[in-house]
Structure formats: C-alpha cells, structure tokens
Design a protein around this motif. Structure first.
Motif, PDB file in Angstrom:
ATOM      1  N   SER A  90     -44.349 -20.886 -11.561  1.00  0.00           N
ATOM      2  CA  SER A  90     -43.603 -19.931 -12.383  1.00  0.00           C
ATOM      3  C   SER A  90     -43.395 -20.428 -13.804  1.00  0.00           C
ATOM      4  CB  SER A  90     -42.242 -19.627 -11.746  1.00  0.00           C
ATOM      5  OG  SER A  90     -41.451 -20.793 -11.684  1.00  0.00           O
ATOM      6  N   THR A 104     -37.802 -13.807 -19.697  1.00  0.00           N
ATOM      7  CA  THR A 104     -38.847 -13.304 -18.796  1.00  0.00           C
ATOM      8  C   THR A 104     -39.233 -14.418 -17.834  1.00  0.00           C
ATOM      9  OG1 THR A 104     -39.715 -11.845 -20.517  1.00  0.00           O
ATOM     10  CG2 THR A 104     -41.141 -12.281 -18.621  1.00  0.00           C
ATOM     11  N   TYR A 105     -39.039 -14.154 -16.545  1.00  0.00           N
ATOM     12  CA  TYR A 105     -39.422 -15.076 -15.472  1.00  0.00           C
ATOM     13  C   TYR A 105     -40.614 -14.458 -14.764  1.00  0.00           C
ATOM     14  CZ  TYR A 105     -39.251 -17.034 -10.728  1.00  0.00           C
ATOM     15  OH  TYR A 105     -39.576 -17.608  -9.522  1.00  0.00           O
ATOM     16  N   GLN A 106     -41.673 -15.245 -14.577  1.00  0.00           N
ATOM     17  CA  GLN A 106     -42.829 -14.779 -13.815  1.00  0.00           C
ATOM     18  C   GLN A 106     -43.233 -15.858 -12.818  1.00  0.00           C
ATOM     19  OE1 GLN A 106     -45.775 -13.585 -16.820  1.00  0.00           O
ATOM     20  NE2 GLN A 106     -45.408 -11.506 -16.094  1.00  0.00           N
ATOM     21  N   ARG A 126     -46.019 -16.634  -9.561  1.00  0.00           N
ATOM     22  CA  ARG A 126     -47.214 -16.250  -8.814  1.00  0.00           C
ATOM     23  C   ARG A 126     -47.123 -16.906  -7.442  1.00  0.00           C
ATOM     24  NH1 ARG A 126     -50.889 -12.870 -10.090  1.00  0.00           N
ATOM     25  NH2 ARG A 126     -50.694 -13.403 -12.289  1.00  0.00           N
ATOM     26  N   LYS A 185     -37.166  -9.439 -15.901  1.00  0.00           N
ATOM     27  CA  LYS A 185     -36.930  -9.365 -17.345  1.00  0.00           C
ATOM     28  C   LYS A 185     -35.485  -8.966 -17.578  1.00  0.00           C
ATOM     29  CE  LYS A 185     -41.626  -8.220 -18.663  1.00  0.00           C
ATOM     30  NZ  LYS A 185     -42.489  -7.326 -19.448  1.00  0.00           N
ATOM     31  N   LEU A 196     -47.564 -11.300  -7.995  1.00  0.00           N
ATOM     32  CA  LEU A 196     -46.692 -11.712  -9.085  1.00  0.00           C
ATOM     33  C   LEU A 196     -45.293 -11.121  -8.909  1.00  0.00           C
ATOM     34  CD1 LEU A 196     -46.842 -13.213 -11.855  1.00  0.00           C
ATOM     35  CD2 LEU A 196     -47.309 -10.986 -12.883  1.00  0.00           C
ATOM     36  N   GLU A 197     -44.286 -11.940  -9.197  1.00  0.00           N
ATOM     37  CA  GLU A 197     -42.900 -11.473  -9.285  1.00  0.00           C
ATOM     38  C   GLU A 197     -42.479 -11.640 -10.740  1.00  0.00           C
ATOM     39  OE1 GLU A 197     -38.571 -11.954  -7.214  1.00  0.00           O
ATOM     40  OE2 GLU A 197     -39.867 -13.716  -7.200  1.00  0.00           O
ATOM     41  N   THR A 198     -41.869 -10.602 -11.309  1.00  0.00           N
ATOM     42  CA  THR A 198     -41.424 -10.641 -12.700  1.00  0.00           C
ATOM     43  C   THR A 198     -39.977 -10.172 -12.780  1.00  0.00           C
ATOM     44  OG1 THR A 198     -43.653 -10.146 -13.477  1.00  0.00           O
ATOM     45  CG2 THR A 198     -41.861  -9.774 -15.040  1.00  0.00           C
ATOM     46  N   GLN A 245     -42.069  -7.074  -7.744  1.00  0.00           N
ATOM     47  CA  GLN A 245     -42.501  -8.118  -6.818  1.00  0.00           C
ATOM     48  C   GLN A 245     -43.658  -7.619  -5.982  1.00  0.00           C
ATOM     49  OE1 GLN A 245     -39.715  -9.032  -3.699  1.00  0.00           O
ATOM     50  NE2 GLN A 245     -40.575 -11.057  -3.342  1.00  0.00           N
TER      51      GLN A 245
END
Length: 110
Positions: free
Chosen positions: A82, A64-66, A68, A54, A50-52, A43
C-alpha cells in the motif's frame, strides 16, 4: 528525502469467530464502516484487486490510501502492498500481513 524503515506488530482479540472477522475485511460495506468513515471508499477484494480510501486530514489536506491485494487465504491471511499520499506527496509505502487465527486464552484470563 529521508527514508525510515520500520516494522511493528499489532495484535487484536475479538469476541467473534475468525470467519466473521475475516468477512469484515472482505466485505466492502463492513470494511468501509471501520476503515473509511466519512471518506470515499472502493474495494475489489481479489488477488490483484485494489482498495482505495480518499479523505482529508485534520488540516484539510487530501489523503489517498491505496492497497493492492497480493495474497488472500480464506480465514487465514491477507497480504497487501500500500501507499499513502498527502496531497501529491508520497507519505508511506507499506507491506501489511494480516493473520487470522484461533488462540487459547492467556493463563489467568477468565
């Protein structure tokens, strides 16, 4: 490909100050505890950051969640765009607005 457009609202009330709840969103360690248990998480909590997350679903497929960060207003609002992918397939695209505020108790509450 089928496209479904939808809007929904979730409302939560916590026995904590707005500042404390906002901080739980803003701090990677706190956010990981409730957003990404058992998953890989990163994060960068700044506008444009960006927060990711997995991890895997119940059938062992990679998720996979992303997100911005489009807007961050201290103790007031967080706005993100997202995506969620299942394996290599796009599952969802979302715009999320999280709003923080103090509310008076609903009449009848103790």
């Amino acid at each position: 490909m089928e496209v479904t457009h939808s809007t929904f609202t979730l409302e939560r009330r916590y026995q904590a100050s707005v500042e404390r709840v906002f901080e739980a969103w803003a701090t990677p360690e706190a956010r990981r505890r409730w957003m990404a248990q058992g998953a890989e998480h990163s994060q960068n909590f700044v506008v444009g950051g960006l927060e990711t997350v997995k991890g895997f679903d119940g059938e062992g497929r990679a998720l996979t969640y992303q997100a911005r960060y489009a807007e961050i207003v201290l103790n007031e609002r967080i706005l993100t765009t997202s995506t969620l992918h299942t394996e290599d397939r796009l599952s969802t695209v979302s715009v999320t607005s999280v709003e923080f505020g103090r509310r008076m108790p609903t009449p009848g509450w103790c």
